[in-house]
Design a protein around this motif. Structure first.
Motif, PDB file in Angstrom:
ATOM      1  N   ASN A 112       5.924   4.395   1.206  1.00 34.51           N
ATOM      2  CA  ASN A 112       5.417   3.361   0.298  1.00 34.51           C
ATOM      3  C   ASN A 112       4.799   2.199   1.070  1.00 34.51           C
ATOM      4  O   ASN A 112       5.138   1.044   0.869  1.00 34.51           O
ATOM      5  N   GLY A 113       3.893   2.539   1.994  1.00 40.86           N
ATOM      6  CA  GLY A 113       3.334   1.572   2.931  1.00 40.86           C
ATOM      7  C   GLY A 113       2.586   0.418   2.305  1.00 40.86           C
ATOM      8  O   GLY A 113       1.808   0.590   1.372  1.00 40.86           O
ATOM      9  N   ILE A 114       2.836  -0.759   2.838  1.00 43.38           N
ATOM     10  CA  ILE A 114       2.087  -1.961   2.486  1.00 43.38           C
ATOM     11  C   ILE A 114       1.128  -2.227   3.641  1.00 43.38           C
ATOM     12  O   ILE A 114       1.527  -2.233   4.801  1.00 43.38           O
ATOM     13  N   VAL A 115      -0.148  -2.442   3.324  1.00 42.46           N
ATOM     14  CA  VAL A 115      -1.203  -2.570   4.334  1.00 42.46           C
ATOM     15  C   VAL A 115      -1.648  -4.023   4.432  1.00 42.46           C
ATOM     16  O   VAL A 115      -1.951  -4.659   3.427  1.00 42.46           O
ATOM     17  N   ARG A 116      -1.677  -4.533   5.665  1.00 42.66           N
ATOM     18  CA  ARG A 116      -2.138  -5.899   5.930  1.00 42.66           C
ATOM     19  C   ARG A 116      -3.043  -5.894   7.155  1.00 42.66           C
ATOM     20  O   ARG A 116      -2.835  -5.115   8.083  1.00 42.66           O
ATOM     21  N   ALA A 117      -4.014  -6.793   7.160  1.00 38.64           N
ATOM     22  CA  ALA A 117      -4.854  -7.017   8.340  1.00 38.64           C
ATOM     23  C   ALA A 117      -4.467  -8.366   8.919  1.00 38.64           C
ATOM     24  O   ALA A 117      -4.522  -9.385   8.237  1.00 38.64           O
ATOM     25  N   VAL A 118      -4.018  -8.361  10.189  1.00 42.87           N
ATOM     26  CA  VAL A 118      -3.574  -9.581  10.858  1.00 42.87           C
ATOM     27  C   VAL A 118      -4.077  -9.559  12.293  1.00 42.87           C
ATOM     28  O   VAL A 118      -3.854  -8.593  13.022  1.00 42.87           O
ATOM     29  N   ASN A 119      -4.739 -10.624  12.711  1.00 46.29           N
ATOM     30  CA  ASN A 119      -5.180 -10.782  14.102  1.00 46.29           C
ATOM     31  C   ASN A 119      -5.892  -9.555  14.664  1.00 46.29           C
ATOM     32  O   ASN A 119      -5.524  -9.021  15.710  1.00 46.29           O
ATOM     33  N   LYS A 120      -6.904  -9.081  13.963  1.00 46.67           N
ATOM     34  CA  LYS A 120      -7.745  -7.962  14.389  1.00 46.67           C
ATOM     35  C   LYS A 120      -6.973  -6.646  14.537  1.00 46.67           C
ATOM     36  O   LYS A 120      -7.290  -5.815  15.371  1.00 46.67           O
ATOM     37  N   LYS A 121      -5.930  -6.485  13.727  1.00 47.02           N
ATOM     38  CA  LYS A 121      -5.225  -5.205  13.687  1.00 47.02           C
ATOM     39  C   LYS A 121      -4.762  -4.941  12.258  1.00 47.02           C
ATOM     40  O   LYS A 121      -4.636  -5.874  11.460  1.00 47.02           O
ATOM     41  N   VAL A 122      -4.552  -3.679  11.951  1.00 46.13           N
ATOM     42  CA  VAL A 122      -4.021  -3.298  10.651  1.00 46.13           C
ATOM     43  C   VAL A 122      -2.546  -2.955  10.848  1.00 46.13           C
ATOM     44  O   VAL A 122      -2.176  -2.306  11.823  1.00 46.13           O
ATOM     45  N   ILE A 123      -1.718  -3.460   9.950  1.00 49.22           N
ATOM     46  CA  ILE A 123      -0.279  -3.212  10.000  1.00 49.22           C
ATOM     47  C   ILE A 123       0.108  -2.490   8.716  1.00 49.22           C
ATOM     48  O   ILE A 123      -0.224  -2.942   7.620  1.00 49.22           O
ATOM     49  N   VAL A 124       0.807  -1.357   8.866  1.00 53.97           N
ATOM     50  CA  VAL A 124       1.342  -0.621   7.729  1.00 53.97           C
ATOM     51  C   VAL A 124       2.855  -0.729   7.832  1.00 53.97           C
ATOM     52  O   VAL A 124       3.441  -0.298   8.820  1.00 53.97           O
ATOM     53  N   SER A 125       3.479  -1.330   6.815  1.00 52.23           N
ATOM     54  CA  SER A 125       4.913  -1.568   6.884  1.00 52.23           C
ATOM     55  C   SER A 125       5.626  -0.983   5.675  1.00 52.23           C
ATOM     56  O   SER A 125       5.036  -0.786   4.618  1.00 52.23           O
ATOM     57  N   GLU A 126       6.905  -0.728   5.866  1.00 49.89           N
ATOM     58  CA  GLU A 126       7.765  -0.184   4.816  1.00 49.89           C
ATOM     59  C   GLU A 126       8.607  -1.338   4.268  1.00 49.89           C
ATOM     60  O   GLU A 126       9.376  -1.956   5.008  1.00 49.89           O
ATOM     61  N   PRO A 127       8.495  -1.633   2.976  1.00 49.65           N
ATOM     62  CA  PRO A 127       9.158  -2.820   2.438  1.00 49.65           C
ATOM     63  C   PRO A 127      10.687  -2.805   2.544  1.00 49.65           C
ATOM     64  O   PRO A 127      11.293  -3.836   2.793  1.00 49.65           O
ATOM     65  N   LYS A 128      11.309  -1.662   2.390  1.00 49.27           N
ATOM     66  CA  LYS A 128      12.776  -1.619   2.352  1.00 49.27           C
ATOM     67  C   LYS A 128      13.411  -1.702   3.734  1.00 49.27           C
ATOM     68  O   LYS A 128      14.483  -2.266   3.894  1.00 49.27           O
ATOM     69  N   THR A 129      12.788  -1.125   4.746  1.00 50.11           N
ATOM     70  CA  THR A 129      13.414  -1.041   6.069  1.00 50.11           C
ATOM     71  C   THR A 129      12.766  -1.931   7.115  1.00 50.11           C
ATOM     72  O   THR A 129      13.299  -2.077   8.205  1.00 50.11           O
ATOM     73  N   ALA A 130      11.616  -2.477   6.835  1.00 47.36           N
ATOM     74  CA  ALA A 130      10.843  -3.293   7.772  1.00 47.36           C
ATOM     75  C   ALA A 130      10.288  -2.481   8.933  1.00 47.36           C
ATOM     76  O   ALA A 130       9.830  -3.043   9.915  1.00 47.36           O
ATOM     77  N   ASN A 131      10.311  -1.147   8.855  1.00 43.32           N
ATOM     78  CA  ASN A 131       9.624  -0.323   9.853  1.00 43.32           C
ATOM     79  C   ASN A 131       8.127  -0.514   9.680  1.00 43.32           C
ATOM     80  O   ASN A 131       7.637  -0.745   8.568  1.00 43.32           O
ATOM     81  N   TYR A 132       7.397  -0.388  10.777  1.00 43.07           N
ATOM     82  CA  TYR A 132       5.957  -0.559  10.702  1.00 43.07           C
ATOM     83  C   TYR A 132       5.274   0.137  11.870  1.00 43.07           C
ATOM     84  O   TYR A 132       5.895   0.519  12.850  1.00 43.07           O
ATOM     85  N   PHE A 133       3.963   0.306  11.742  1.00 41.99           N
ATOM     86  CA  PHE A 133       3.123   0.619  12.881  1.00 41.99           C
ATOM     87  C   PHE A 133       1.870  -0.219  12.743  1.00 41.99           C
ATOM     88  O   PHE A 133       1.523  -0.669  11.653  1.00 41.99           O
ATOM     89  N   SER A 134       1.234  -0.476  13.856  1.00 39.19           N
ATOM     90  CA  SER A 134       0.003  -1.256  13.833  1.00 39.19           C
ATOM     91  C   SER A 134      -1.006  -0.616  14.772  1.00 39.19           C
ATOM     92  O   SER A 134      -0.633   0.077  15.715  1.00 39.19           O
ATOM     93  N   LEU A 135      -2.259  -0.838  14.485  1.00 39.49           N
ATOM     94  CA  LEU A 135      -3.311  -0.359  15.368  1.00 39.49           C
ATOM     95  C   LEU A 135      -4.463  -1.343  15.350  1.00 39.49           C
ATOM     96  O   LEU A 135      -4.699  -2.012  14.348  1.00 39.49           O
ATOM     97  N   PRO A 136      -5.152  -1.470  16.473  1.00 41.46           N
ATOM     98  CA  PRO A 136      -6.236  -2.448  16.558  1.00 41.46           C
ATOM     99  C   PRO A 136      -7.435  -2.043  15.701  1.00 41.46           C
ATOM    100  O   PRO A 136      -7.722  -0.861  15.535  1.00 41.46           O
ATOM    101  N   LEU A 137      -8.100  -3.047  15.171  1.00 40.73           N
ATOM    102  CA  LEU A 137      -9.329  -2.827  14.421  1.00 40.73           C
ATOM    103  C   LEU A 137     -10.554  -2.941  15.322  1.00 40.73           C
ATOM    104  O   LEU A 137     -11.662  -2.794  14.864  1.00 40.73           O
ATOM    105  N   TRP A 138     -10.362  -3.200  16.596  1.00 39.29           N
ATOM    106  CA  TRP A 138     -11.483  -3.292  17.538  1.00 39.29           C
ATOM    107  C   TRP A 138     -11.392  -2.121  18.519  1.00 39.29           C
ATOM    108  O   TRP A 138     -10.336  -1.534  18.706  1.00 39.29           O
ATOM    109  N   GLY A 139     -12.508  -1.781  19.118  1.00 42.95           N
ATOM    110  CA  GLY A 139     -12.543  -0.695  20.093  1.00 42.95           C
ATOM    111  C   GLY A 139     -12.544   0.689  19.482  1.00 42.95           C
ATOM    112  O   GLY A 139     -12.295   1.669  20.167  1.00 42.95           O
TER     113      GLY A 139
END
Length: 103
Positions: free
Chosen positions: A42-69
């Motif tokens: 149930n990922g929540i998607v945010r763009a922060v500081n030139k990267k995209v973050i996909v996080s899980e609301p219940k556990t606070a697990n996430y992954f991020s990847l750069p939007l540049w390069g």
């Protein structure tokens, strides 16, 4: 923003609320043993500081990847319910992303 950067963010944002699998791949993974796989429900998607973050609301697990390069985005989808793509960066890292509906 580059065209590929906009496309990458749009792919994530359009599928917000679904489940995401992210697998890091590179040409040296077999030799060096470096890699990861992360599943976000149930990922929540945010763009922060030139990267995209996909996080899980219940556990606070996430992954991020750069939007540049971003060198290339290869669509590997097999239909409406099997969304998949590989993001290749200029440093030769690749992320395989699969998105699917929550059960």
């Amino acid at each position: 923003m580059e065209i590929q950067t906009k496309q990458l963010y749009a792919r994530f944002k359009d599928n917000e609320g679904k489940n995401f699998d992210a697998i890091l791949q590179n040409e040296h993974e077999g030799n060096m043993g470096f890699g990861f796989m992360n599943t976000i429900k149930n990922g929540i998607v945010r763009a922060v500081n030139k990267k995209v973050i996909v996080s899980e609301p219940k556990t606070a697990n996430y992954f991020s990847l750069p939007l540049w390069g971003v060198e290339n985005i290869l669509d590997e989808s097999c239909g409406e319910y099997d969304i998949a793509f590989t993001v290749t960066y200029v440093n030769s890292y690749q992320l395989f992303i699969q998105i699917y509906e929550p059960y």
